[in-house]
Design an enzyme around this catalytic site. Sequence first.
Site, mmCIF file in Angstrom:
data_model
loop_
_atom_site.group_PDB
_atom_site.id
_atom_site.type_symbol
_atom_site.label_atom_id
_atom_site.label_comp_id
_atom_site.label_asym_id
_atom_site.label_seq_id
_atom_site.Cartn_x
_atom_site.Cartn_y
_atom_site.Cartn_z
ATOM 1 N N ASN A 212 51.474 48.465 40.768
ATOM 2 C CA ASN A 212 50.641 48.925 41.880
ATOM 3 C C ASN A 212 51.437 48.995 43.176
ATOM 4 O O ASN A 212 51.356 49.972 43.915
ATOM 5 C CB ASN A 212 49.447 47.980 42.069
ATOM 6 C CG ASN A 212 48.304 48.332 41.128
ATOM 7 O OD1 ASN A 212 48.071 49.502 40.829
ATOM 8 N ND2 ASN A 212 47.609 47.312 40.643
ATOM 9 N N ASP B 156 47.093 41.243 28.294
ATOM 10 C CA ASP B 156 47.159 41.432 29.735
ATOM 11 C C ASP B 156 48.440 42.206 30.028
ATOM 12 O O ASP B 156 49.521 41.835 29.561
ATOM 13 C CB ASP B 156 47.188 40.047 30.398
ATOM 14 C CG ASP B 156 47.062 40.132 31.901
ATOM 15 O OD1 ASP B 156 46.020 39.749 32.432
ATOM 16 O OD2 ASP B 156 48.031 40.596 32.539
ATOM 17 N N GLU C 152 43.333 44.181 34.494
ATOM 18 C CA GLU C 152 44.322 44.671 33.529
ATOM 19 C C GLU C 152 44.261 43.890 32.228
ATOM 20 O O GLU C 152 45.215 43.832 31.483
ATOM 21 C CB GLU C 152 45.728 44.627 34.155
ATOM 22 C CG GLU C 152 46.307 43.231 34.396
ATOM 23 C CD GLU C 152 45.907 42.602 35.727
ATOM 24 O OE1 GLU C 152 44.813 42.919 36.243
ATOM 25 O OE2 GLU C 152 46.685 41.781 36.239
#
Lengths: 255, 227
Positions: free
Chosen positions: B84, B76, B119
Amino acid sequence: MPTKKAPVTLCITSGKGGVGKTSLTVNLAFALAEKGARVLIVDGDLGLANVDVLLGLSVKRTIRDVLDSGADPLESVIYLEPNLGVLPASSGVPEMVTLGPEDQSRLGSVLTTISSHFDYALMDTAAGIGPSVLWFNSFVNHNIIVLSPDPASLTDSYALIKILSRDHNRKNFHLVINLANSDGEGLQTYETLEKVAKKFLNLDLQYLGTVPDDKSVHKAVRGRYLFIQKAPQSKASQALFDLADRIKMLKEMTS
Amino acid sequence: MDQLLDLQEKCPSNNQECPVFDEVRRLREECKRLQELTQVDTLTGLFNFRYLMMSLEGEMERTRRTGLSTGLIMSDLDHFKRINDTHGHECGNEALQWIGKIWHEKLRRIDMACRYGGEEFIVILPGTRLPQAIRAAERLRFALENSPVKLNGKLVRLTASFGVDAYRGRKKLTVETFIKQTDHFLLEAKARGRNRVCYDENKITVAMEGLTLDEREALFATRRPER
């Protein structure tokens, strides 16, 4: 006296090769049979079988055939005496060295079926710590570790005990010291291993006995006969009869 | 039939402008494109969820038959939300593509790198035991940490957390349980500060690590003659 009691299954294993495991297994089986027990020898060295070589048997069917083509396991047993059977393995079949899980579970039920006709099933494993060795050791009631006083054998036995106790939850190990110069040397070898196992693995190793290095044994192996039959009075044979007595005590403990 | 056509580079009757052969070729290309669409994650170029579940099922069955372990790495991307928020979603996507590129470069040809979702990534390692799978995860972790990516003109160092496990075929296990089991180690890696590889340390057997120095010394110490 046919009993319905579960048989005692024993695995005879060593970590290192060349400590006389197979010879010990076969002679021990004879000693037990001599005392009236029904005994089965299972050649657990599935890749490089040699129980049959040691006994000079001509093998028609092996464990491999039982697993592959569903041959009747009981018909694959060769009887040396009315109360002493051998289930041979096949030599040089590489895929049997690494038993897949599917083969393992089938082998397990086959061995359970055959063993139920005997009082004792002695399984002679391959050397090393390969998957099939670990499997046989996890399958049986009692683990007998054979070692010689040689340091390499000591280390390998310890490594095997460590793996079996840590990864396979085995806790009861019985030690046989083979090829010893004297009972004292055998006992000393046991004590060394016992101390280290206690300290690092918190295990109590059991002492089963010492088999002295005996000329009659070497001669017997080369001549493909059993020293316990040809030289029952030799030191090695006497040691094996003693071992057989202690193994009978294991049976009483189990049942 | 498929193989037969694959072998033929031109029309069997040697017609240079054979319309049938052109159509077959067009269909074959279309078929390949559609197959890719059903198997590949378009953003990262890695395999998609559907392919992951199908292959893992197959590899676990192979393990049950052959006894050869199947390794699984779950990873991950660390602080994805922050990427973001700071650089915008486009940069977030670029970060995921960057991982896809590195995974692709650092894994063996038979390993299957898949995007699990968001992700999160999963790598299937056929015929791989736990210690090797751990090494592979460590290799991915190291490669990502040491190859910064340019996002919005700035070099950003990405890291990921990893959970590793291996299936040995000893008990019946579903694909979902195997993934969940591995995810547990990924969560542990996150909890222990991210950018690390976690696994079941009890499963690393003696056969792999041998005896400790202390044990060796103890085995031989008592055997030396006393002075």
